[in-house]
Scaffold this active site. Structure first.
Site, PDB file in Angstrom:
ATOM      1  CE  LYS A  99      -4.488   1.335   0.455  1.00 40.77           C
ATOM      2  NZ  LYS A  99      -4.115   2.285  -0.243  1.00 40.77           N
TER       3      LYS A  99
ATOM      4  CE  LYS B 207       3.387   6.697   7.043  1.00 44.62           C
ATOM      5  NZ  LYS B 207       2.840   7.192   5.745  1.00 44.62           N
TER       6      LYS B 207
ATOM      7  CE  LYS C 173       3.940   7.724  -0.936  1.00 40.16           C
ATOM      8  NZ  LYS C 173       3.481   8.111  -0.222  1.00 40.16           N
TER       9      LYS C 173
ATOM     10  CB  THR D 242      -3.152  12.498   5.772  1.00 40.67           C
ATOM     11  OG1 THR D 242      -3.821  11.105   5.889  1.00 40.67           O
ATOM     12  CG2 THR D 242      -2.076  11.836   6.330  1.00 40.67           C
TER      13      THR D 242
ATOM     14  CG  ASN E 286      -5.631  15.201   2.044  1.00 37.78           C
ATOM     15  OD1 ASN E 286      -4.960  15.568   3.122  1.00 37.78           O
ATOM     16  ND2 ASN E 286      -6.268  15.345   1.602  1.00 37.78           N
TER      17      ASN E 286
ATOM     18  CB  SER F 275      -5.785   3.614   2.278  1.00 34.55           C
ATOM     19  OG  SER F 275      -6.233   4.704   1.753  1.00 34.55           O
TER      20      SER F 275
HETATM   21  P1  NAD Z   1      -0.334  18.291  -1.435  1.00 33.23           P
HETATM   22  O1  NAD Z   1       0.378  17.909  -2.655  1.00 33.23           O
HETATM   23  O2  NAD Z   1      -1.459  18.166  -1.047  1.00 33.23           O
HETATM   24  O3  NAD Z   1      -0.079  19.307  -0.681  1.00 33.23           O
HETATM   25  C1  NAD Z   1       1.361  19.533  -0.521  1.00 33.23           C
HETATM   26  C2  NAD Z   1       1.686  20.878  -0.206  1.00 33.23           C
HETATM   27  O4  NAD Z   1       2.528  21.484   0.362  1.00 33.23           O
HETATM   28  C3  NAD Z   1       0.765  22.278  -0.815  1.00 33.23           C
HETATM   29  O5  NAD Z   1      -0.085  23.192  -0.002  1.00 33.23           O
HETATM   30  C4  NAD Z   1       2.478  22.678  -1.209  1.00 33.23           C
HETATM   31  O6  NAD Z   1       2.019  23.748  -2.023  1.00 33.23           O
HETATM   32  C5  NAD Z   1       2.771  22.600  -0.537  1.00 33.23           C
HETATM   33  N1  NAD Z   1       4.662  22.750  -0.564  1.00 33.23           N
HETATM   34  C6  NAD Z   1       4.824  22.352  -1.639  1.00 33.23           C
HETATM   35  N2  NAD Z   1       6.522  22.334  -1.819  1.00 33.23           N
HETATM   36  C7  NAD Z   1       6.199  23.249  -0.507  1.00 33.23           C
HETATM   37  C8  NAD Z   1       7.455  24.062  -0.003  1.00 33.23           C
HETATM   38  N3  NAD Z   1       8.790  23.670  -0.899  1.00 33.23           N
HETATM   39  N4  NAD Z   1       7.924  24.947   1.230  1.00 33.23           N
HETATM   40  C9  NAD Z   1       6.101  25.096   1.500  1.00 33.23           C
HETATM   41  N5  NAD Z   1       5.200  24.094   1.341  1.00 33.23           N
HETATM   42  C10 NAD Z   1       5.483  23.994   0.291  1.00 33.23           C
HETATM   43  O7  NAD Z   1       0.215  17.062  -1.064  1.00 33.23           O
HETATM   44  P2  NAD Z   1       0.048  16.136   0.349  1.00 33.23           P
HETATM   45  O8  NAD Z   1      -1.526  15.219   0.041  1.00 33.23           O
HETATM   46  O9  NAD Z   1      -0.654  17.007   2.177  1.00 33.23           O
HETATM   47  O10 NAD Z   1       0.932  15.804   1.463  1.00 33.23           O
HETATM   48  C11 NAD Z   1       2.176  16.354   2.141  1.00 33.23           C
HETATM   49  C12 NAD Z   1       3.199  15.498   2.815  1.00 33.23           C
HETATM   50  O11 NAD Z   1       2.124  14.354   3.865  1.00 33.23           O
HETATM   51  C13 NAD Z   1       3.713  14.436   1.839  1.00 33.23           C
HETATM   52  O12 NAD Z   1       4.964  14.756   2.624  1.00 33.23           O
HETATM   53  C14 NAD Z   1       3.073  13.044   1.680  1.00 33.23           C
HETATM   54  O13 NAD Z   1       3.932  12.424   1.547  1.00 33.23           O
HETATM   55  C15 NAD Z   1       2.665  13.522   2.933  1.00 33.23           C
HETATM   56  N6  NAD Z   1       1.364  12.238   3.470  1.00 33.23           N
HETATM   57  C16 NAD Z   1       0.053  12.182   2.550  1.00 33.23           C
HETATM   58  C17 NAD Z   1      -0.879  11.763   3.013  1.00 33.23           C
HETATM   59  C18 NAD Z   1      -2.555  11.175   2.220  1.00 33.23           C
HETATM   60  O14 NAD Z   1      -3.353  11.238   2.510  1.00 33.23           O
HETATM   61  N7  NAD Z   1      -2.559  12.354   1.439  1.00 33.23           N
HETATM   62  C19 NAD Z   1      -0.266  10.880   4.046  1.00 33.23           C
HETATM   63  C20 NAD Z   1       0.419  10.535   4.471  1.00 33.23           C
HETATM   64  C21 NAD Z   1       1.442  11.544   4.464  1.00 33.23           C
END
Ligand code: NAD
Length: 420
Positions: free
Chosen positions: A70, A94, A106, A190, A221, A353
């Site tokens: 996953k 995790k 991934k 998340t 997100n 999920s």
């Molecule tokens: P997303 O694309 O929805 O949001 C990413 C955010 O980070 C955006 O607001 C973007 O503008 C910002 N960003 C990008 N580069 C940046 C920088 N240099 N400085 C400041 N902000 C910056 O992605 P997401 O799903 O929210 O994922 C964010 C993190 O959380 C990632 O590391 C991802 O692996 C992790 N994550 C996500 C999920 C999920 O369910 N979506 C689950 C576990 C972990």
């Protein structure tokens, strides 16, 4: 890229620390130190002007010992194989830490989706899904959203796999829209988990959430949901940043207004948002703001050996995967700043999920209250286990979390044995 910034070297280093402390057998150590399967695909996409552009994408399955794998799919210009390997390995730990029956995987595509039209994004998604479909399936490998991918993209992937099979396969992917078999609560899961981990950690310190000063890097997100829920719980979110800018307000930002603004704008950026008493700052300044809780929720390698000494947060709760390097971890530990690690803090997404996958397989759907309360129970239990182990052995929370997770994965692999 230097070894200190290479996410896969970092992931291996974190694993090595746990393997040493667990006195793990060298055979199991060798198995778990590398991904089990890696697929690289180079594929053409027809652009709206009729030309064809080549793209590169990856799907990495780190370990299948505890079940199907996953992990999310990321669209970003800086995606590379080592980043995807690291993210896959972190998914294995995790899932084991929160005890759901998955291994880690991934995927990623090297692309800046901001440069593509919606139609081009759909064609890229469907072609990538086709090319990696040999690995995917409800009983094999179940992707989900990550940076720059969302429910619509998950729906296109589900539809593509379903077209290949000739029937609808909802459980091949999670993070789908509700109308095609998604789960209630998945989009917020998340960020909700991050907010619960802040609550638990703050309570352990004998403090309350009321007026707690929080800074969030990343307003997508994960970051924007965590910011909103913490705001609703009484915290003062004093700083947020996205890819285009960073914003500070000493008396607390209007997070609901910022969420509404970002949702209405391209790529959910806050660019152009204005409010009284709010001042623009740099992304570097944001990470060094004085606050009670800092939540990195964007990308890897944000807190490093270079800036960790300047961090003025009382605690770090990792919304992103891999935001803190081992160099930064050492400095933060020496300074007595606890770090609630990614494999615990952001596990809410993969937990819901898992619920979505179970609901899809059963074709029986649960209500949101049920989902959120099950999520909370699993996460709070995992937090308690990690906290107790860290306290009893005087370990950083990340090391304690790794000990629990790696032990479970090692036991599963050892029990299954080496084939043939
Ligand atoms: P997303 O694309 O929805 O949001 C990413 C955010 O980070 C955006 O607001 C973007 O503008 C910002 N960003 C990008 N580069 C940046 C920088 N240099 N400085 C400041 N902000 C910056 O992605 P997401 O799903 O929210 O994922 C964010 C993190 O959380 C990632 O590391 C991802 O692996 C992790 N994550 C996500 C999920 C999920 O369910 N979506 C689950 C576990 C972990």
């Amino acid at each position: 890229m230097s070894d200190q910034a290479n996410p896969f070297r970092i992931a291996q280093q974190q694993f090595d620390t746990a393997a040493e402390l667990l006195n793990l057998h060298p055979d199991i150590r060798a198995v778990l130190r590398v991904p089990q399967r890696e697929l690289t695909v180079n594929f053409p996409v027809r652009l709206d002007d009729g030309s064809v552009q080549m793209f590169t994408g990856y799907r990495v399955q780190h370990n299948l010992g505890r079940g199907p794998v996953k992990g999310g799919i990321r669209y970003h210009p800086s995606v590379d194989l080592d980043e995807v390997r690291a993210l896959a390995m972190w998914m294995t730990w995790k899932c084991a830490l929160v005890n759901i029956p998955y291994g880690g995987a991934k995927g990623g595509v090297i692309v800046d989706p901001r440069q593509l039209s919606l139609a081009e994004l759909e064609r890229l998604t469907r072609r990538f899904a086709s090319d990696v479909s040999i690995l995917l399936g409800p009983e094999k490998d179940i992707p989900a959203p990550d940076v720059n991918t969302n429910a619509q993209i998950m729906a296109w992937i589900m539809d593509t796999i379903s077209m290949h099979r000739g029937y609808t396969v909802p459980a091949v992917i999670t993070g789908k829209p509700i109308q095609v078999g998604g789960s209630l609560g998945r989009i917020e899961a998340t960020g909700r988990g991050v907010s619960l981990m802040v609550r638990e950690a703050v309570h352990k310190q004998g403090r309350s959430l009321e007026g707690l000063r929080v800074v969030v890097q990343g307003f997508g997100n994960v970051g924007s949901t965590a910011a909103l829920l913490l705001h609703e719980m009484g915290c003062q979110v004093i700083g947020v940043a996205d890819a285009a800018g960073a914003y500070y307000c000493a008396s607390g930002l209007d997070i609901p207004a910022m969420r509404t603004y970002s949702e209405r704008h391209t790529f959910r950026l806050l660019q152009g948002y204005e409010a009284p008493h709010m001042v623009p700052i740099t992304g570097t300044e944001l990470l060094e703001l004085e606050c009670d809780v800092l939540i990195p929720a964007a990308l890897e390698n944000q807190l490093t050996g270079e800036n960790a000494a300047r961090v003025r947060a009382g605690m770090i709760v990792e919304g992103a995967n891999g935001p803190t390097t081992p160099g930064a971890d050492a400095i933060l530990t020496a300074r007595g700043i606890p770090v609630v690690p990614d494999i615990l803090a952001n596990a809410g997404g993969v937990i819901v999920s898992y619920f979505e996958w179970v609901q899809g397989l059963q074709e029986f759907f649960w209500d949101e209250h049920d989902i959120n309360s099950k999520l909370e129970r699993i996460l709070v239990n995992a937090f308690e286990e990690v906290w107790q182990l860290a306290a009893s052995r005087a370990l950083p929370l990340r090391t304690a979390a790794y000990l629990l997770a790696v032990q479970r994965v090692a036991e599963a692999n050892a029990t299954r044995g080496v084939y043939p």
